[in-house]
Design a protein around this motif. Structure first.
Motif, mmCIF file in Angstrom:
data_model
loop_
_atom_site.group_PDB
_atom_site.id
_atom_site.type_symbol
_atom_site.label_atom_id
_atom_site.label_comp_id
_atom_site.label_asym_id
_atom_site.label_seq_id
_atom_site.Cartn_x
_atom_site.Cartn_y
_atom_site.Cartn_z
ATOM 1 N N GLY A 1 4.299 18.215 -53.574
ATOM 2 C CA GLY A 1 3.546 19.096 -54.463
ATOM 3 C C GLY A 1 2.905 18.421 -55.656
ATOM 4 O O GLY A 1 2.362 19.101 -56.529
ATOM 5 N N ALA A 2 2.950 17.083 -55.713
ATOM 6 C CA ALA A 2 2.299 16.373 -56.814
ATOM 7 C C ALA A 2 0.785 16.465 -56.682
ATOM 8 O O ALA A 2 0.245 16.638 -55.582
ATOM 9 C CB ALA A 2 2.745 14.917 -56.835
ATOM 10 N N LEU A 3 0.086 16.333 -57.807
ATOM 11 C CA LEU A 3 -1.367 16.343 -57.804
ATOM 12 C C LEU A 3 -1.908 15.113 -57.082
ATOM 13 O O LEU A 3 -1.324 14.030 -57.147
ATOM 14 C CB LEU A 3 -1.900 16.364 -59.240
ATOM 15 C CG LEU A 3 -1.634 17.617 -60.076
ATOM 16 C CD1 LEU A 3 -2.147 17.411 -61.496
ATOM 17 C CD2 LEU A 3 -2.289 18.851 -59.453
ATOM 18 N N ASP A 4 -3.051 15.296 -56.437
ATOM 19 C CA ASP A 4 -3.692 14.211 -55.704
ATOM 20 C C ASP A 4 -4.561 13.402 -56.666
ATOM 21 O O ASP A 4 -5.663 13.818 -57.022
ATOM 22 C CB ASP A 4 -4.544 14.788 -54.574
ATOM 23 C CG ASP A 4 -5.129 13.723 -53.667
ATOM 24 O OD1 ASP A 4 -4.952 12.528 -53.960
ATOM 25 O OD2 ASP A 4 -5.767 14.099 -52.670
ATOM 26 N N ILE A 5 -4.056 12.256 -57.113
ATOM 27 C CA ILE A 5 -4.810 11.412 -58.043
ATOM 28 C C ILE A 5 -5.201 10.077 -57.421
ATOM 29 O O ILE A 5 -5.786 9.229 -58.085
ATOM 30 C CB ILE A 5 -4.016 11.160 -59.353
ATOM 31 C CG1 ILE A 5 -2.714 10.402 -59.065
ATOM 32 C CG2 ILE A 5 -3.748 12.466 -60.090
ATOM 33 C CD1 ILE A 5 -2.016 9.876 -60.310
ATOM 34 N N GLY A 6 -4.879 9.884 -56.158
ATOM 35 C CA GLY A 6 -5.187 8.623 -55.503
ATOM 36 C C GLY A 6 -4.170 7.545 -55.840
ATOM 37 O O GLY A 6 -3.330 7.702 -56.730
ATOM 38 N N LEU A 7 -4.251 6.438 -55.111
ATOM 39 C CA LEU A 7 -3.349 5.318 -55.374
ATOM 40 C C LEU A 7 -3.698 4.631 -56.688
ATOM 41 O O LEU A 7 -4.849 4.649 -57.137
ATOM 42 C CB LEU A 7 -3.418 4.297 -54.230
ATOM 43 C CG LEU A 7 -2.800 4.735 -52.890
ATOM 44 C CD1 LEU A 7 -3.075 3.686 -51.829
ATOM 45 C CD2 LEU A 7 -1.302 4.971 -53.026
ATOM 46 N N ARG A 8 -2.723 4.020 -57.288
ATOM 47 C CA ARG A 8 -2.911 3.299 -58.537
ATOM 48 C C ARG A 8 -3.890 2.137 -58.355
ATOM 49 O O ARG A 8 -3.820 1.414 -57.367
ATOM 50 C CB ARG A 8 -1.558 2.766 -59.007
ATOM 51 C CG ARG A 8 -1.581 2.059 -60.346
ATOM 52 C CD ARG A 8 -0.246 1.405 -60.657
ATOM 53 N NE ARG A 8 0.852 2.358 -60.768
ATOM 54 C CZ ARG A 8 2.081 2.019 -61.171
ATOM 55 N NH1 ARG A 8 2.356 0.753 -61.496
ATOM 56 N NH2 ARG A 8 3.034 2.927 -61.247
ATOM 57 N N PRO A 9 -4.800 1.929 -59.312
ATOM 58 C CA PRO A 9 -5.720 0.792 -59.219
ATOM 59 C C PRO A 9 -4.958 -0.529 -59.135
ATOM 60 O O PRO A 9 -3.874 -0.680 -59.699
ATOM 61 C CB PRO A 9 -6.527 0.877 -60.517
ATOM 62 C CG PRO A 9 -6.430 2.307 -60.929
ATOM 63 C CD PRO A 9 -5.066 2.767 -60.482
ATOM 64 N N ALA A 10 -5.547 -1.498 -58.434
ATOM 65 C CA ALA A 10 -4.876 -2.773 -58.182
ATOM 66 C C ALA A 10 -4.475 -3.481 -59.465
ATOM 67 O O ALA A 10 -3.412 -4.108 -59.538
ATOM 68 C CB ALA A 10 -5.778 -3.671 -57.337
ATOM 69 N N GLU A 11 -5.320 -3.390 -60.504
ATOM 70 C CA GLU A 11 -5.004 -4.095 -61.752
ATOM 71 C C GLU A 11 -3.800 -3.501 -62.476
ATOM 72 O O GLU A 11 -3.237 -4.117 -63.384
ATOM 73 C CB GLU A 11 -6.220 -4.111 -62.690
ATOM 74 C CG GLU A 11 -6.651 -2.747 -63.199
ATOM 75 C CD GLU A 11 -7.666 -2.048 -62.317
ATOM 76 O OE1 GLU A 11 -8.319 -1.110 -62.796
ATOM 77 O OE2 GLU A 11 -7.796 -2.440 -61.138
ATOM 78 N N LEU A 12 -3.391 -2.303 -62.085
ATOM 79 C CA LEU A 12 -2.215 -1.669 -62.681
ATOM 80 C C LEU A 12 -0.991 -1.750 -61.763
ATOM 81 O O LEU A 12 0.013 -1.099 -62.028
ATOM 82 C CB LEU A 12 -2.512 -0.198 -63.011
ATOM 83 C CG LEU A 12 -3.584 0.046 -64.071
ATOM 84 C CD1 LEU A 12 -3.846 1.538 -64.237
ATOM 85 C CD2 LEU A 12 -3.181 -0.570 -65.416
ATOM 86 N N ALA A 13 -1.090 -2.543 -60.709
ATOM 87 C CA ALA A 13 -0.001 -2.640 -59.736
ATOM 88 C C ALA A 13 0.621 -4.027 -59.700
ATOM 89 O O ALA A 13 1.339 -4.356 -58.756
ATOM 90 C CB ALA A 13 -0.520 -2.262 -58.352
#
Length: 237
Positions: free
Chosen positions: A62-74
């Motif tokens: 049920g979490a909001l769909d915000i997409g995967l985290r950007p690569a620079e933040l991973a």
């Protein structure tokens, strides 16, 4: 609107795959997700991750769909603050409305209880700081039993006081920064560069719940304490 957030990066050098690893019957992240979903004050939830399996799991929950985290933040070096800023912006965009408080739970701290989240929210609403941060009284004290090497390679107390401190109870109180719960004002999160740029105040929690999983022995310790909570009936969603 209060937005709940969990950051769960795929990589972990200390305990590979720890955020989705089973502990006491369910994935580690679910101990925190369950608490966010169960709290009536938290209206929407986002999970910031670069792991497709964790992300799909969160969306199904049920979490909001915000997409995967950007690569620079991973990466290992990516700051928590930047992850939060991205999650706030993406959460507001997905929800279509402004956020009034940003609540972060470290999923590597599953010993928190629901009342710990409520205590942080209550303090945030009454004191109106830039951020409420969970802490516990430090197990080691830099005025008493934390040491550094001086220029000659000899041990010295990290923070000295005139006359010295010869009993721990006489040392100034210091806290450990622990990741059980943070409540952040969105305007502060947008403008600040680091955690401590503004008025950050503590919500002090019991040390027995303030254990974070970073290394394999931490996982074993937290699993033992979590099972104790379950056996005693104090662990509630």
């Amino acid at each position: 609107m209060i937005l709940g957030h969990i950051g769960a990066r795929k990589g972990s050098k200390g305990v590979p795959g720890k955020n989705f690893r089973n502990i006491c019957g369910k994935p580690l992240i679910d101990w925190s997700l369950d608490q966010l979903f169960a709290n009536p004050r938290i209206e929407d939830i986002v999970v910031s991750t670069d792991d497709a399996a964790i992300y799909d799991h969160a969306i199904k929950r049920g979490a909001l769909d915000i997409g995967l985290r950007p690569a620079e933040l991973a990466t290992d070096a990516a700051p928590k603050w930047g992850v939060w800023q991205h999650a706030l912006a993406a959460g507001e965009a997905a929800a279509g409305r402004a956020v009034s408080a940003f609540v972060d739970l470290d999923c590597t701290s599953p010993l928190r209880l629901p009342e710990d989240i409520d205590a942080a929210l209550d303090l945030f609403q009454s004191a109106r700081p830039d951020m409420v941060m969970s802490v516990c009284e430090a197990r080691k004290n830099p005025y008493f039993n934390m040491l550094e090497l001086d220029a000659q390679g000899a041990l010295q107390v990290s923070k000295s006081l005139p006359g010295g401190v010869w009993a721990r109870q006489n040392a100034p109180l210091v806290y450990e920064h622990v990741g059980l719960v943070y409540v952040v004002a969105p305007d502060y999160l947008r403008r600040a560069k680091t955690l401590y740029d503004g008025r950050v105040i503590p919500v002090e929690l019991p040390a027995e719940r303030c254990h974070d999983i970073d290394m394999p022995h931490d996982f074993r310790l937290v699993e033992f304490l979590l099972q104790e909570q379950l056996n005693e009936g104090v662990k509630k969603v």
